[in-house]
Design a protein around this motif. Structure first.
Motif, short mmCIF file in Angstrom:
data_model
loop_
_atom_site.label_atom_id
_atom_site.label_comp_id
_atom_site.label_asym_id
_atom_site.label_seq_id
_atom_site.Cartn_x
_atom_site.Cartn_y
_atom_site.Cartn_z
N MET B 1 34.20 11.33 -29.31
CA MET B 1 33.45 11.89 -28.11
C MET B 1 32.52 12.95 -28.50
O MET B 1 31.72 13.18 -27.37
CB MET B 1 34.20 11.81 -26.64
CG MET B 1 34.77 10.39 -26.25
SD MET B 1 33.74 9.49 -25.43
CE MET B 1 34.58 8.36 -24.66
N GLU B 3 29.81 13.15 -29.93
CA GLU B 3 28.32 12.97 -30.10
C GLU B 3 27.21 13.62 -29.47
O GLU B 3 27.68 13.93 -28.30
CB GLU B 3 28.33 11.25 -30.33
CG GLU B 3 29.07 10.53 -31.32
CD GLU B 3 28.51 9.47 -31.61
OE1 GLU B 3 27.31 9.05 -31.29
OE2 GLU B 3 29.53 8.57 -31.85
N GLU B 4 26.21 13.65 -29.81
CA GLU B 4 25.12 14.08 -29.22
C GLU B 4 24.64 13.46 -27.79
O GLU B 4 24.61 12.18 -27.94
CB GLU B 4 23.87 14.11 -30.05
CG GLU B 4 22.72 14.86 -29.56
CD GLU B 4 21.59 14.80 -30.37
OE1 GLU B 4 20.31 15.27 -30.01
OE2 GLU B 4 21.50 13.73 -31.15
N ILE B 5 24.71 14.06 -26.87
CA ILE B 5 24.18 13.35 -25.64
C ILE B 5 22.43 13.92 -25.59
O ILE B 5 22.29 14.93 -25.54
CB ILE B 5 25.08 13.94 -24.40
CG1 ILE B 5 26.34 14.05 -24.50
CG2 ILE B 5 24.36 13.51 -23.02
CD1 ILE B 5 26.93 12.59 -24.49
N ARG B 6 21.80 12.63 -25.62
CA ARG B 6 20.45 12.94 -25.44
C ARG B 6 19.64 13.16 -24.16
O ARG B 6 20.37 12.85 -23.13
CB ARG B 6 19.61 11.62 -26.27
CG ARG B 6 19.81 11.97 -27.75
CD ARG B 6 19.04 10.80 -28.58
NE ARG B 6 20.17 9.37 -28.35
CZ ARG B 6 19.58 8.28 -28.56
NH1 ARG B 6 18.40 8.04 -28.67
NH2 ARG B 6 20.33 7.27 -28.49
N ALA B 7 18.73 14.10 -24.12
CA ALA B 7 17.94 14.31 -22.88
C ALA B 7 17.01 13.00 -22.73
O ALA B 7 16.59 12.36 -23.46
CB ALA B 7 17.02 15.61 -23.14
N PRO B 8 16.58 12.93 -21.48
CA PRO B 8 15.64 12.13 -21.06
C PRO B 8 14.24 12.47 -21.61
O PRO B 8 14.25 13.57 -22.05
CB PRO B 8 15.30 11.97 -19.68
CG PRO B 8 16.08 13.23 -18.97
CD PRO B 8 16.98 13.56 -20.07
N ASP B 39 20.45 22.40 -9.89
CA ASP B 39 21.85 22.63 -9.71
C ASP B 39 22.66 21.47 -10.30
O ASP B 39 24.04 21.49 -10.05
CB ASP B 39 22.39 23.20 -8.52
CG ASP B 39 22.18 21.99 -7.26
OD1 ASP B 39 21.41 21.26 -7.67
OD2 ASP B 39 22.71 22.19 -6.26
N GLY B 40 22.07 20.48 -10.66
CA GLY B 40 22.79 19.18 -11.32
C GLY B 40 22.99 18.24 -10.29
O GLY B 40 23.68 17.19 -10.33
N HIS B 41 22.61 18.37 -8.96
CA HIS B 41 22.80 17.36 -7.90
C HIS B 41 21.75 16.35 -8.16
O HIS B 41 20.53 16.57 -8.47
CB HIS B 41 22.37 18.06 -6.68
CG HIS B 41 22.78 17.28 -5.56
ND1 HIS B 41 21.78 16.21 -5.01
CD2 HIS B 41 23.73 17.31 -4.67
CE1 HIS B 41 22.47 15.72 -3.98
NE2 HIS B 41 23.62 16.49 -3.72
N LEU B 42 22.23 14.97 -7.99
CA LEU B 42 21.29 13.98 -8.36
C LEU B 42 21.47 12.95 -7.00
O LEU B 42 22.48 12.79 -6.34
CB LEU B 42 22.08 13.12 -9.58
CG LEU B 42 20.98 12.28 -10.44
CD1 LEU B 42 20.27 13.21 -11.15
CD2 LEU B 42 22.00 11.85 -11.42
N GLY B 202 15.16 5.28 -15.55
CA GLY B 202 15.28 4.92 -16.84
C GLY B 202 15.33 5.74 -17.86
O GLY B 202 16.12 6.81 -17.69
N PRO B 203 14.51 5.80 -18.79
CA PRO B 203 14.53 6.88 -20.17
C PRO B 203 13.63 8.11 -19.72
O PRO B 203 13.79 8.78 -20.63
CB PRO B 203 13.96 6.02 -21.02
CG PRO B 203 13.23 4.97 -20.45
CD PRO B 203 13.65 4.49 -19.10
#
Lengths: 249, 249
Positions: B1, B3-8, B39-42, B202-203
């Motif tokens: 696990m 691996e790289e997590i890519r940014a949008p 603050d990471g809130h979505l 999306g991306p």
């Protein structure tokens, strides 16, 4: 603008979504399931899809409910939409979910739900005549590498001759972002429909996990080295219902 | 696990959301506006709110439409729901939005929309008798620090005696995550309702930007050093419509 951007907190984002949807009377527009993929792709869907009334379940879902008999385990029960349908038919079903929020909501809706997963079932839960992987939960096979172990763990929860009933969908897509992700998967030797993802909700994110959308042909390959055999499959457009039976001896 | 997590990817996430909603006939459940806070809130909301039919606009929105006269600029026109209401009354309105996707959708819906923002209006767009900041777009004042400059830029787009008409909402919330964010703002000397955010779809993700939800009292303070004077305010629960007039001389 060069301040710190903080990451979400690790937590039960899926349960938060279901709780909020349920608290709003499962009304559309109140809560959304947000899925983050490891390539930065984000998508949302109305959480009411976890609360589909029994009468509105799809044909494939209703077929699965009809086929399940005896003692039934609903794996990844969510808010319990399939468990409730089984109960309405007087069937004996236990729902499990690793999300405390999901278990709470499912219980409030009258489902015999327990905290647990395929790898970590509730202690003493016993064995079942039918295991359900509804809502595309063949995805819980995770990956080509993991599928064999997961199918073996499912067999440990199954009585001799038990059925494993689940739904899936061909991952083929016309969305260029999904196509690019699937191509990247193929290059890494993964099945195209493997998704590394996490659920997000408000301040919370789950851990990253792998979820697999195998085509029916890929599913056939995945179960070959397992104690399960495909008994019937019902395809409807890109979706399918697959019924596997545990081989004995 | 590991691996790289890519940014949008940086892009017109807001426009993508509106385009997808419009392509689906502005039907609920098709496209969602996803807002990420620093603050990471979505959070997510159905994008159909940008397509509210003229007949279904709120009372405050309809009041704003009625008050606007002469040559009108709709700032942050989005999919043009307010501009369309103005046009239905035979009024002369130009919509501007920094999102190419929004401008495209607004034009397809019949709005005279142009790419542009308060800081970078379309070249030669001229001056207006009424500037609209609908949909809580007093938020475009950004922050205590920026508000003065933004209000001055708005004055450059205004004819003598012009009206600045906008809606807002008191940021007071019972959500512990919002309360914590607002407390953190206060500690940094910011107004509680200042939000550093970006839109995701999306991306794509937009750049991070500041958006401000001032209470009506805070708005009064913010406009004090500006060439605008509060003429009337209409409060309805936590929401308000404020009408400012450009002072001459």
């Amino acid at each position: 603008m060069e301040e710190e951007i903080r990451a979400p907190r690790l937590g039960d984002a899926f349960g938060r979504t279901l709780r909020r949807c349920w608290a709003a009377g499962a009304t559309p527009g109140a809560a959304f399931e947000i899925i983050e993929r490891d390539d930065g792709h984000l998508s949302a869907a109305d959480a009411t899809r976890y609360f589909t009334p029994v009468a509105d379940l799809s044909e494939l879902d209703r077929e699965a409910v009809t086929l399940a008999h005896g003692r039934i385990l609903d794996v990844g029960t969510g808010a319990g939409r399939h468990a409730l349908a089984l109960q309405q038919q007087g069937k004996d079903v236990v729902g499990i979910d690793p999300s405390p929020g999901a278990v709470e909501v499912a219980r409030q809706r009258g489902v015999a739900a327990e905290l647990g997963s395929i790898a970590h079932p509730p202690e003493g839960v016993g064995q079942f005549d039918a295991l359900l992987l509804m809502g595309n939960n063949f995805g819980l096979l995770q990956s080509t590498q993991m599928a064999k172990a997961v199918l073996r763990q499912l067999a440990l929860l199954a009585r001799p001759g038990a059925l494993l009933i689940g739904t899936g969908a061909d991952p083929a897509s016309s969305d260029p972002d999904h196509i690019a992700y699937q191509d990247h998967n193929r290059k890494r030797g993964r099945l195209p429909g493997q998704i590394r993802m996490r659920v997000r909700s408000g301040p919370l994110a789950t851990d990253w996990f792998d979820y697999l959308l195998p085509s029916l042909d890929e599913l056939r390959q995945l179960i070959r080295p397992s104690p399960w055999r495909l008994e019937t499959a019902h395809e409807q457009g890109t979706k399918y219902l697959a019924v596997l039976r545990l081989q004995t001896g």
